[in-house]
Design a protein around this motif. Structure first.
Motif, short mmCIF file in Angstrom:
data_model
loop_
_atom_site.label_atom_id
_atom_site.label_comp_id
_atom_site.label_asym_id
_atom_site.label_seq_id
_atom_site.Cartn_x
_atom_site.Cartn_y
_atom_site.Cartn_z
N UNK A 104 -0.90 16.39 -1.32
CA UNK A 104 -1.73 15.24 -2.04
C UNK A 104 -0.90 14.07 -1.68
N UNK A 105 -1.38 12.62 -1.32
CA UNK A 105 -1.13 11.50 -1.54
C UNK A 105 -1.65 10.80 -2.31
N UNK A 106 -0.61 9.76 -2.89
CA UNK A 106 -1.30 8.79 -3.98
C UNK A 106 -0.57 7.52 -4.04
N UNK A 107 -1.55 6.22 -4.09
CA UNK A 107 -0.86 4.96 -4.37
C UNK A 107 -1.41 4.74 -5.87
N UNK A 108 -0.20 4.15 -6.40
CA UNK A 108 -0.27 3.89 -7.96
C UNK A 108 -0.24 2.26 -7.79
N UNK A 109 -1.14 1.68 -8.92
CA UNK A 109 -1.28 0.02 -8.89
C UNK A 109 -1.61 -0.36 -10.27
N UNK A 110 -1.09 -1.57 -10.34
CA UNK A 110 -1.54 -2.27 -11.60
C UNK A 110 -2.26 -3.51 -11.38
N UNK A 111 -3.55 -3.49 -11.52
CA UNK A 111 -4.60 -4.45 -11.03
C UNK A 111 -5.52 -4.67 -12.22
N UNK A 112 -5.89 -6.15 -11.89
CA UNK A 112 -7.16 -6.33 -13.12
C UNK A 112 -8.43 -6.06 -12.22
N UNK A 113 -9.36 -5.60 -12.93
CA UNK A 113 -10.47 -4.97 -12.39
C UNK A 113 -11.16 -5.80 -11.32
N UNK A 114 -11.13 -7.13 -11.48
CA UNK A 114 -11.50 -8.33 -10.38
C UNK A 114 -10.76 -7.87 -9.12
N UNK A 115 -9.58 -7.69 -9.40
CA UNK A 115 -8.81 -7.43 -7.99
C UNK A 115 -9.07 -6.09 -7.62
N UNK A 171 -3.47 2.45 -12.39
CA UNK A 171 -4.67 3.25 -11.69
C UNK A 171 -4.15 3.85 -10.51
N UNK A 172 -5.02 4.69 -9.76
CA UNK A 172 -4.32 5.21 -8.65
C UNK A 172 -5.36 5.72 -7.69
N UNK A 173 -5.28 5.59 -6.39
CA UNK A 173 -6.11 6.32 -5.25
C UNK A 173 -5.38 7.35 -4.73
N UNK A 174 -5.98 8.60 -4.47
CA UNK A 174 -5.20 9.48 -3.87
C UNK A 174 -6.37 10.51 -3.21
N UNK A 175 -5.45 11.51 -2.51
CA UNK A 175 -6.10 12.38 -1.53
C UNK A 175 -5.67 13.84 -1.79
N UNK A 176 -6.29 14.83 -1.68
CA UNK A 176 -5.97 15.97 -1.66
C UNK A 176 -5.46 16.63 -0.48
N UNK A 177 -6.22 16.23 0.43
CA UNK A 177 -5.68 16.90 2.04
C UNK A 177 -6.32 15.85 3.27
N UNK A 178 -5.48 15.78 4.17
CA UNK A 178 -5.88 14.61 5.18
C UNK A 178 -7.14 15.10 5.78
#
Length: 169
Positions: free
Chosen positions: A1-12, A111-118
């Motif tokens: 699994x790969x993920x990217x964590x972020x702190x954004x405003x919802x508009x961003x 928040x984050x966006x991630x995938x389980x497998x490529x």
């Protein structure tokens, strides 16, 4: 699994997803366990910001290639009956998205966006989203922080966590 964590405003977040969707088409569907077997599709501008102070309890979405590609899993219940899950277990080509946002005016929930497998689809979406973050926001300890956030906000995954674990920026 790969993920990217972020702190954004919802508009961003919405701006980034609209930019990516203009080049790489995807569909948003609500993820999670539900009482009915019909998926809920959303436009990007319908994404909800945080509704609690804990990122595990906030809205989750899957980014899928098309409406036809959503797989729904039956989950038998101990008390009888069936619930229906829309998640990465049956949608391995999808990306999971948990929006970030401001909670109670002085906390930014991650928040984050991630995938389980490529797959070609999810690697393309994840790579485009990470490029958007790199080009438009700050990076601190491998986590992206909106350049539009005010100083002094707590950057947390849960407001109940001790302040020693807050991301400092």
């Amino acid at each position: 699994m790969k993920q990217v964590i972020f702190y954004l405003r919802i508009s961003d977040l919405i701006n980034g997803l609209e930019l990516i969707n203009s080049a790489k088409s995807f569909v948003l569907v609500t993820a999670g366990l539900r009482d009915y077997a019909l998926p809920e599709f959303h436009e990007i501008n319908e994404i909800k910001s945080v509704t609690t102070g804990d990122w595990n309890l906030n809205h989750k979405y899957l980014l899928v290639p098309s409406k036809d590609s959503v797989n729904i899993r039956n989950v038998p219940q101990k008390k009888g009956g069936i619930k229906y899950a829309i998640d990465l277990k049956e949608n391995r080509e999808a990306c999971v998205l948990i929006p970030s946002g401001i909670w109670q005016s002085d906390n930014v929930i991650a928040g984050k966006i991630g995938i389980l497998e490529k797959s070609d689809f999810n690697e393309s979406i994840l790579g485009s989203f990470e490029s958007f973050l790199k080009n438009n926001h700050l990076r601190k300890k491998g986590i992206y922080v909106s350049s539009s956030l005010s100083k002094g906000l707590r950057l947390v995954t849960s407001i109940s966590q001790p302040t020693v674990y807050d991301l400092k920026y």
